[in-house]
Write an enzyme that holds these catalytic residues in place. Structure first.
Site, PDB file in Angstrom:
ATOM      1  N   GLY A  92       0.839  -1.189   0.000  1.00  0.00           N
ATOM      2  CA  GLY A  92       0.000   0.000   0.000  1.00  0.00           C
ATOM      3  C   GLY A  92       0.875   1.240   0.000  1.00  0.00           C
ATOM      4  CD  GLN A  97       3.346   5.873   2.652  1.00  0.00           C
ATOM      5  OE1 GLN A  97       2.331   5.269   2.324  1.00  0.00           O
ATOM      6  NE2 GLN A  97       4.423   5.263   3.131  1.00  0.00           N
ATOM      7  CB  CYS A 139       5.795   2.612   7.324  1.00  0.00           C
ATOM      8  SG  CYS A 139       5.272   4.109   6.466  1.00  0.00           S
ATOM      9  CG  LEU A 140       6.405   1.084   1.297  1.00  0.00           C
ATOM     10  CD1 LEU A 140       5.855   1.218  -0.117  1.00  0.00           C
ATOM     11  CD2 LEU A 140       7.422  -0.045   1.374  1.00  0.00           C
ATOM     12  CG  HIS A 181      -0.325   1.406   7.396  1.00  0.00           C
ATOM     13  ND1 HIS A 181       0.604   1.015   8.333  1.00  0.00           N
ATOM     14  CD2 HIS A 181       0.360   2.160   6.488  1.00  0.00           C
ATOM     15  CE1 HIS A 181       1.796   1.511   8.011  1.00  0.00           C
ATOM     16  NE2 HIS A 181       1.670   2.208   6.886  1.00  0.00           N
ATOM     17  CD  GLU A 182      -0.966   2.631   2.857  1.00  0.00           C
ATOM     18  OE1 GLU A 182      -0.582   3.816   2.717  1.00  0.00           O
ATOM     19  OE2 GLU A 182      -0.179   1.694   3.063  1.00  0.00           O
ATOM     20  CG  HIS A 185       0.621   6.867   5.593  1.00  0.00           C
ATOM     21  ND1 HIS A 185       1.731   7.472   6.137  1.00  0.00           N
ATOM     22  CD2 HIS A 185       0.946   5.559   5.440  1.00  0.00           C
ATOM     23  CE1 HIS A 185       2.684   6.569   6.313  1.00  0.00           C
ATOM     24  NE2 HIS A 185       2.233   5.399   5.899  1.00  0.00           N
TER      25      HIS A 185
END
Length: 241
Positions: A92, A97, A139-140, A181-182, A185
């Protein structure tokens, strides 16, 4: 956040995707059956070169603005986000991000191009949650950092699809965790802010290292200033929010 209005689509139409596509895809994912990839986003001109930003970049703390229009350039950003997500081996990726201050994210639980289902959620809203489940997250924007996060086990959420249609679906398992999670963000919240104090203490040295690296790159002029970031955000919001 108030509910966003209908999306304004330009004359460059994306591939028609109805409610049944998303509902069937989500049902398959919820049951653990990942079929062949079905692409939601049409190819488009990529006029913006994106990269995944790392903590503590200011845009990660920014509450994203709802999207009001979708055009070829935005679809190009979406396509590029999928490429970046796959290259980073993620499942995701939220728009902020990659520095885009807009309320949408891309997702594919298979985590590989040509597998699973590519999904785009625009202006997502979580309206109801039930149960509780704890699992490790990463997390990226904090690559290599992992920790346990307690979240609702099941959520009811709604979002717009790239073709402007709105849908609502109840999901659970990894699908629900990724959506939460997204969506976090997009509200300027990172998963480490959901961790308990003891767990956060264990990874704090790694988090501190990201802060030191960010400050070093900033001092070397390799990262944009706050003023430059704000100017870019204002330009994007003026066009899409």
């Amino acid at each position: 956040m108030g509910e966003a209005g209908p999306l304004d689509l330009d004359e460059v139409a994306c591939r028609p995707v109805g409610h049944s596509f998303y509902n069937e895809a989500i049902t398959r994912l919820a049951r653990g059956r990942l079929g062949r990839a079905q692409f939601v986003v049409s190819s488009a001109l990529r006029t913006v070169t994106l990269q995944i930003i790392h903590y503590p970049h200011p845009t990660l703390n920014y509450k994203s603005k709802p999207v009001k229009r979708v055009d070829a350039e935005l679809r190009g950003m979406i396509a590029e986000m999928f490429d970046l997500m796959y290259a980073a081996r993620g499942i995701g990726l939220a728009a902020n991000q990659v520095g885009i201050p807009l309320r949408f994210f891309v997702m594919n639980l298979a985590g590989a191009k040509g597998e699973g289902e590519e999904l785009v959620f625009i202006n997502p809203t979580i309206s109801r949650t039930t149960g509780a489940d704890e699992a490790e997250e990463g997390c990226l924007s904090l690559p290599g950092v992992y920790g346990p996060v307690l979240r609702p086990a099941e959520v009811l959420f709604s979002a717009y699809m790239p073709n402007g249609e709105k849908f609502e679906q109840k999901v659970s398992g990894m699908f629900a965790r990724c959506v939460q999670h997204e969506t976090d963000h997009l509200d300027g919240i990172m998963f480490i802010e959901r961790m308990d104090d003891d767990s956060l203490y264990q990874i704090q040295p790694e988090v501190d290292q990201f802060e030191l690296t960010f400050e070093r790159l900033r001092s070397e002029g390799k990262l944009p200033t706050d003023q430059e970031i704000t100017a870019f955000q204002n330009d994007i919001e003026a066009k899409y929010a």
